[in-house]
Design a protein around this motif. Structure first.
Motif: not given
Length: 76
Positions: A3-6, A8-9, A11, A58
């Motif tokens: 998932p992109t949010h994994v 992108k988010d 930290q 990434n």
């Protein structure tokens, strides 16, 4: 697919572990300071195996996920 949010988010003090359970891959966000034994214990407790941990790049994560999906799908 991850998932992109994994990605992108994520930290600065976090990494991604790629886990496998029943031929399916999934992801575990863990503190960068976690020792490999801690991640293995988490994976074992949920019936998974660790494919890799402490990943932050990434492109490398996407390449690993893509290669595993080809293996599972019989295309590789």
């Amino acid at each position: 697919m991850i998932p992109t949010h994994v990605l992108k988010d994520l930290q600065p003090n976090e990494c991604i572990a790629v886990l496998s359970r029943g031929g399916e891959i999934h992801f575990y966000i863990h503190p960068a300071s976690d020792k490999p034994d801690v991640i293995r214990a988490f994976a074992t407790a949920e019936g998974s195996e660790v494919l890799t941990s402490h990943m932050r790049d990434n492109a490398a994560i996407r390449a690993l996920v893509a290669s595993r999906e080809r293996d599972v799908g019989g295309e590789g």
